[in-house]
Design a protein around this motif. Structure first.
Motif, PDB file in Angstrom:
ATOM      1  N   GLU A  42       1.033 -11.161  20.255  1.00  0.00           N
ATOM      2  CA  GLU A  42       0.419 -12.478  20.448  1.00  0.00           C
ATOM      3  C   GLU A  42       0.032 -12.703  21.903  1.00  0.00           C
ATOM      4  N   LEU A  43       0.850 -12.197  22.826  1.00  0.00           N
ATOM      5  CA  LEU A  43       0.555 -12.380  24.245  1.00  0.00           C
ATOM      6  C   LEU A  43      -0.730 -11.641  24.635  1.00  0.00           C
ATOM      7  N   GLY A  44      -0.916 -10.429  24.108  1.00  0.00           N
ATOM      8  CA  GLY A  44      -2.150  -9.693  24.375  1.00  0.00           C
ATOM      9  C   GLY A  44      -3.358 -10.404  23.807  1.00  0.00           C
ATOM     10  N   TYR A  45      -3.221 -10.953  22.583  1.00  0.00           N
ATOM     11  CA  TYR A  45      -4.315 -11.724  21.978  1.00  0.00           C
ATOM     12  C   TYR A  45      -4.631 -12.967  22.816  1.00  0.00           C
ATOM     13  N   ARG A  46      -3.568 -13.632  23.249  1.00  0.00           N
ATOM     14  CA  ARG A  46      -3.764 -14.860  24.032  1.00  0.00           C
ATOM     15  C   ARG A  46      -4.486 -14.549  25.349  1.00  0.00           C
ATOM     16  N   ALA A  47      -4.134 -13.405  25.963  1.00  0.00           N
ATOM     17  CA  ALA A  47      -4.804 -13.024  27.208  1.00  0.00           C
ATOM     18  C   ALA A  47      -6.286 -12.753  26.971  1.00  0.00           C
ATOM     19  N   CYS A  48      -6.617 -12.097  25.851  1.00  0.00           N
ATOM     20  CA  CYS A  48      -8.025 -11.850  25.520  1.00  0.00           C
ATOM     21  C   CYS A  48      -8.792 -13.159  25.392  1.00  0.00           C
ATOM     22  N   LEU A  49      -8.170 -14.140  24.799  1.00  0.00           N
ATOM     23  CA  LEU A  49      -8.849 -15.398  24.502  1.00  0.00           C
ATOM     24  C   LEU A  49      -8.909 -16.330  25.709  1.00  0.00           C
ATOM     25  N   TRP A  50      -7.859 -16.310  26.550  1.00  0.00           N
ATOM     26  CA  TRP A  50      -7.722 -17.343  27.573  1.00  0.00           C
ATOM     27  C   TRP A  50      -7.867 -16.864  29.019  1.00  0.00           C
ATOM     28  N   GLY A 216     -12.809 -28.646  31.035  1.00  0.00           N
ATOM     29  CA  GLY A 216     -12.750 -29.099  29.648  1.00  0.00           C
ATOM     30  C   GLY A 216     -11.733 -28.371  28.797  1.00  0.00           C
ATOM     31  N   ASP A 217     -10.920 -27.487  29.415  1.00  0.00           N
ATOM     32  CA  ASP A 217      -9.879 -26.739  28.703  1.00  0.00           C
ATOM     33  C   ASP A 217     -10.473 -25.919  27.555  1.00  0.00           C
ATOM     34  N   VAL A 218     -11.632 -25.308  27.815  1.00  0.00           N
ATOM     35  CA  VAL A 218     -12.289 -24.459  26.823  1.00  0.00           C
ATOM     36  C   VAL A 218     -11.909 -23.011  27.091  1.00  0.00           C
ATOM     37  N   ALA A 219     -11.353 -22.346  26.109  1.00  0.00           N
ATOM     38  CA  ALA A 219     -10.954 -20.938  26.269  1.00  0.00           C
ATOM     39  C   ALA A 219     -12.192 -20.112  26.592  1.00  0.00           C
ATOM     40  N   PRO A 220     -12.138 -19.277  27.633  1.00  0.00           N
ATOM     41  CA  PRO A 220     -13.325 -18.516  28.027  1.00  0.00           C
ATOM     42  C   PRO A 220     -13.810 -17.532  26.971  1.00  0.00           C
ATOM     43  N   ALA A 251     -10.334 -27.389  22.884  1.00  0.00           N
ATOM     44  CA  ALA A 251     -11.678 -27.581  23.431  1.00  0.00           C
ATOM     45  C   ALA A 251     -12.266 -28.915  22.983  1.00  0.00           C
ATOM     46  N   ASP A 252     -12.066 -29.279  21.715  1.00  0.00           N
ATOM     47  CA  ASP A 252     -12.576 -30.562  21.228  1.00  0.00           C
ATOM     48  C   ASP A 252     -11.967 -31.721  22.013  1.00  0.00           C
ATOM     49  N   ILE A 253     -10.671 -31.644  22.242  1.00  0.00           N
ATOM     50  CA  ILE A 253      -9.984 -32.712  22.980  1.00  0.00           C
ATOM     51  C   ILE A 253     -10.448 -32.730  24.436  1.00  0.00           C
ATOM     52  N   GLY A 254     -10.530 -31.543  25.044  1.00  0.00           N
ATOM     53  CA  GLY A 254     -10.892 -31.467  26.453  1.00  0.00           C
ATOM     54  C   GLY A 254     -12.308 -31.922  26.729  1.00  0.00           C
ATOM     55  N   LEU A 255     -13.257 -31.538  25.882  1.00  0.00           N
ATOM     56  CA  LEU A 255     -14.650 -31.911  26.110  1.00  0.00           C
ATOM     57  C   LEU A 255     -14.886 -33.399  25.879  1.00  0.00           C
ATOM     58  N   LYS A 256     -14.110 -33.994  24.983  1.00  0.00           N
ATOM     59  CA  LYS A 256     -14.253 -35.437  24.766  1.00  0.00           C
ATOM     60  C   LYS A 256     -13.834 -36.231  25.992  1.00  0.00           C
ATOM     61  N   LYS A 257     -12.918 -35.675  26.774  1.00  0.00           N
ATOM     62  CA  LYS A 257     -12.441 -36.362  27.973  1.00  0.00           C
ATOM     63  C   LYS A 257     -13.256 -36.002  29.216  1.00  0.00           C
ATOM     64  N   LEU A 258     -14.173 -35.040  29.091  1.00  0.00           N
ATOM     65  CA  LEU A 258     -14.863 -34.499  30.257  1.00  0.00           C
ATOM     66  C   LEU A 258     -15.878 -35.491  30.818  1.00  0.00           C
ATOM     67  N   ALA A 259     -15.828 -35.726  32.103  1.00  0.00           N
ATOM     68  CA  ALA A 259     -16.795 -36.606  32.773  1.00  0.00           C
ATOM     69  C   ALA A 259     -18.012 -35.800  33.204  1.00  0.00           C
ATOM     70  N   PRO A 260     -19.200 -36.396  33.186  1.00  0.00           N
ATOM     71  CA  PRO A 260     -20.434 -35.681  33.577  1.00  0.00           C
ATOM     72  C   PRO A 260     -20.598 -35.630  35.093  1.00  0.00           C
ATOM     73  N   VAL A 261     -19.772 -34.825  35.752  1.00  0.00           N
ATOM     74  CA  VAL A 261     -19.769 -34.802  37.221  1.00  0.00           C
ATOM     75  C   VAL A 261     -20.070 -33.395  37.740  1.00  0.00           C
ATOM     76  N   PHE A 262     -20.955 -32.686  37.039  1.00  0.00           N
ATOM     77  CA  PHE A 262     -21.303 -31.318  37.398  1.00  0.00           C
ATOM     78  C   PHE A 262     -22.798 -31.266  37.721  1.00  0.00           C
ATOM     79  N   PHE A 263     -23.111 -30.813  38.940  1.00  0.00           N
ATOM     80  CA  PHE A 263     -24.492 -30.871  39.423  1.00  0.00           C
ATOM     81  C   PHE A 263     -24.894 -29.496  39.970  1.00  0.00           C
TER      82      PHE A 263
END
Length: 709
Positions: A42-50, A216-220, A251-263
């Motif tokens: 599981e740790l190897g899988y988690r590293a691949c995902l995150w 946004g806490d989105v897994a890469p 990701a759903d939770i993180g993006l809902k809280k994300l402020a539009p402050v990226f330029f």
């Protein structure tokens, strides 16, 4: 428990350790260009995902000796490959490293592939096909001396390929390097405090997009459609689905809280169009503003109420050369930061010192990173306190100091390209080129080491002191460095003539790089720094000669040559010095580069006495003795008087076919070849003088010495 290795670009190892520990890899520890860790699958899988920083996640399948090609083939064939893939599946093999007998990585990869497919052919009459793009499984074979590490590549393709990129600019930044820049700049804390992000030269928007995904806490790895683990027969599909489902929820939770402050801004409309497609593909288009704007019109976005981060990857000049227009670009970056972003943080990456200085701001932090094979520096600025380098009124330079400035700038212009080409950051910039300014100026990354030579007797002491102050001032201005980054060694007059004054006792070490290795230097506490710059080609020569050899380093000082030998594949290194201080320093240099254990011995002893009592033979001996030594713990040593005895003792310890490299820096030294009969001696001094010492080529002499054939 499984053993894993996460590969990464050089310079990211320590950041990757912290990231993997945050994912649960409690035993993560760095190695060169990667991190070792262990845990459940599981740790190897988690590293691949995150993992935002890793390039690949490798799962150890086997480890075995490879004295030759037959052992490689047999070792791979020991595994039951039907447990890992079906005969209808596809295969790819990557190979890295080399051994004494296996040096061609393409051939090594071919033999590993042969061992796998031959096993299937013998058992089933069929063989798996090869697919280099998206195979069912990708294997990685790493050779370390005569040991093979066989791994399964769980990632399958480089993890920096997130799956969102639809277009790139001229010089795209890899996503994992972009994340390293953001982490070094402190972006997570800045965003948590309510700050926004501005990239004034965004290109394909890599920094802007990765900053938004991070915030946004989105897994890469969430948008990737291919992982090597999915074609593996032991793949736990239920576990993988559970981890991905959890990542989608976060990701759903993180993006809902994300402020539009990226330029992100760029002056190229075609590149901006690609950037917008990338943002759309990454799922962050609603949070990112991408607009066409030149650097001269950059302003702080009014949407950003809290101080934020300005970060950019401007052109380095590697493709277009460092000309005045590029210097003007960097000057403009500095002006925009000072005028528009007071209170913010800023971070700029570049590969050229002249461009870094052109920004005109003093960096609070500097980090070495690699953009591909190109060594770069990330400059972090705190725009609360950063002061421009130029504002303070200063007295005009004297005509002599102006000449010094011109000479120093001329030297740097002459050295810049060859030093950059070889990735050299520690070098001699000036060596008493003007007799009136008698000093050596050495560069150690972002620090200077200035060593005063004895002025002529005809020069009054007061005049010499004025000139020394001018040397320091000119060097600080040319290199755009604060006085705190300049170490000065001065001579004092007393009984016995000129000598250096009392050294400091700060205990301050800085880490510098050379030849892909890392070393500790101390610029203040000792007369020498811990790294002899003029021996750079000699160290490289030792690395070339060391593979499979037993190596002895007499008068080893801080062990830098021994570290080079270890990196070159020496089977064993022995480093001898009488000083416990220097041996401790050598041990730290070994550890810094990952060379530890019984194969790398550090011996505290007098070199001559030790040679008389050591029964071992060595294939390669490096001896660079001091000119004089009068230690209380050993007999007095004089290199001119004692070199014959020293070299005869070395020859007695030399294995058949072995080589002695003998060097010293006594200007009036004469090698007594008549007393060294039975030895073949070749003067190689001219081949060992680096470019930055060419003006004073007698800095050292060096010979190759062998038993007569």
């Amino acid at each position: 428990m499984s053993q894993f290795f996460a590969t990464c670009p050089k310079g990211l190892e320590y950041l990757l350790v912290d990231e993997l520990k945050s994912l649960g890899a409690d035993d993560a520890h760095e190695s060169l260009s990667g991190v070792h860790f262990s845990g459940e699958l599981e740790l190897g899988y988690r590293a691949c995902l995150w993992s935002r920083l890793a390039s690949r996640i490798l799962l150890r399948l086997a480890e075995f000796d490879v004295p030759d090609e037959a052992a490689l083939y047999a070792g791979v064939g020991e595994l039951d490959w039907s447990q890992h893939m079906d005969v209808e599946g596809t295969l790819a093999v990557d190979a890295v490293g080399s051994s004494e007998t296996l040096r061609n990585t393409q051939y090594v990869a071919q033999r590993v592939k042969d061992a796998v497919v031959d096993q299937f052919r013998e058992r089933t009459g069929q063989r798996p096909a090869v697919d280099q793009e998206q195979p069912s499984i990708r294997l990685n074979i790493a050779l370390r001396r005569d040991r093979a590490l066989l791994n399964l590549d769980l990632s399958g393709a480089p993890l920096h390929q997130r799956g969102w990129r639809r277009g790139t600019g001229i010089a795209p930044l890899k996503e994992n390097l972009a994340c390293a820049m953001l982490l070094r700049a402190g972006w997570p804390a800045i965003f948590a405090a309510g700050g926004g992000l501005v990239d004034p030269m965004c290109g394909s928007a890599t920094l802007v997009i990765e900053a938004a995904l991070m915030a946004g806490d989105v897994a890469p790895g969430l948008r990737r459609d291919y992982f090597g683990l999915r074609g593996w027969k032991q793949h736990d599909a239920a576990l993988w689905k559970s981890l991905r489902d959890d990542a989608f929820t976060r990701a759903d939770i993180g993006l809902k809280k994300l402020a539009p402050v990226f330029f992100g801004f760029d002056d190229d409309p075609s590149v901006l169009a690609e950037a917008k497609r990338n943002a759309q593909s990454a799922g962050v288009a609603g949070f990112v503003h991408l607009g066409r704007q030149s650097l001269t019109h950059l302003k702080r976005p009014h949407e950003c109420e809290q101080p934020g981060l300005v970060i950019c990857n401007p052109p380095y000049g590697e493709r277009m050369g460092v000309d005045e227009s590029l210097l003007d670009l960097y000057r403009e970056i500095g002006l925009r930061l000072k005028s528009e972003f007071t209170g913010w943080k800023a971070s700029v990456i570049t590969s050229d010192d002249a461009l870094a200085r052109a920004i005109g701001l003093r960096a609070e932090k500097r980090y070495k990173l690699y953009n591909g094979a190109l060594e770069c520096v990330l400059l972090n600025f705190d725009l609360y306190a950063t002061a421009a380098i130029e504002p303070r009124e200063a007295k005009p330079l004297s005509p002599g100091a102006e000449m010094l400035r011109n000479r120093l700038q001329k030297n740097l212009k002459h050295l810049r390209k060859p030093l950059a080409r070889e990735g050299i950051t520690c070098y001699r910039a000036y060596d008493a080129d003007l007799p009136e300014y008698a000093a050596a100026i050495d560069v150690f990354a972002n620090h200077l080491h200035i060593q005063e030579y004895a002025p002529p007797a005809s020069v009054p002491e007061a005049t010499a002191q004025i000139r020394l102050r001018e040397i320091v001032r000119v060097a600080a201005e040319v290199f755009a460095l604060p006085r705190a980054s300049i170490a000065l060694k001065t001579r004092s007059r007393g009984k016995g003539g000129e000598k250096y004054g009392r050294m400091s006792e700060r205990g301050e070490f800085i880490e510098v790089g050379e030849g892909g290795l890392r070393f500790l230097v101390n610029l203040n506490d000792y007369l020498d720094t811990g790294l002899f710059l003029d021996h750079r080609p000699l160290r490289a020569r030792v690395r070339e000669l060391a593979r499979g050899k037993t190596f002895l380093n007499l008068f080893c000082y801080t062990g830098t040559v021994s570290v080079y030998a270890a990196d070159g594949g020496a089977s064993k290194t022995t480093s001898v010095d009488l000083s416990a201080t220097y041996l401790d320093w050598a041990g730290r240099n070994f550890a810094l580069n990952g060379f530890v254990g019984r194969d790398h011995a550090l011996v505290q002893a007098d070199g001559l006495s030790w040679l008389e009592n050591d029964p071992a033979l060595y294939d390669l001996i490096y001896v660079d003795p001091p000119t004089f030594s009068n230690s209380k713990r050993a007999d007095d040593f004089d290199v001119q008087r004692d070199h014959v005895r020293l070299l005869k003792l070395c020859a007695a310890r030399l294995a058949p076919g072995g080589l002695i490299l003998f060097s010293n820096n006594y200007r009036r030294f004469k090698l007594d070849e008549t007393e060294l009969d039975g030895l073949d001696i070749k003067d190689i001094s001219a081949q060992t003088i680096p470019l930055d010492f060419a003006r004073h080529a007698r800095i050292h002499r060096c010979w190759e010495i062998r038993h007569a054939s």
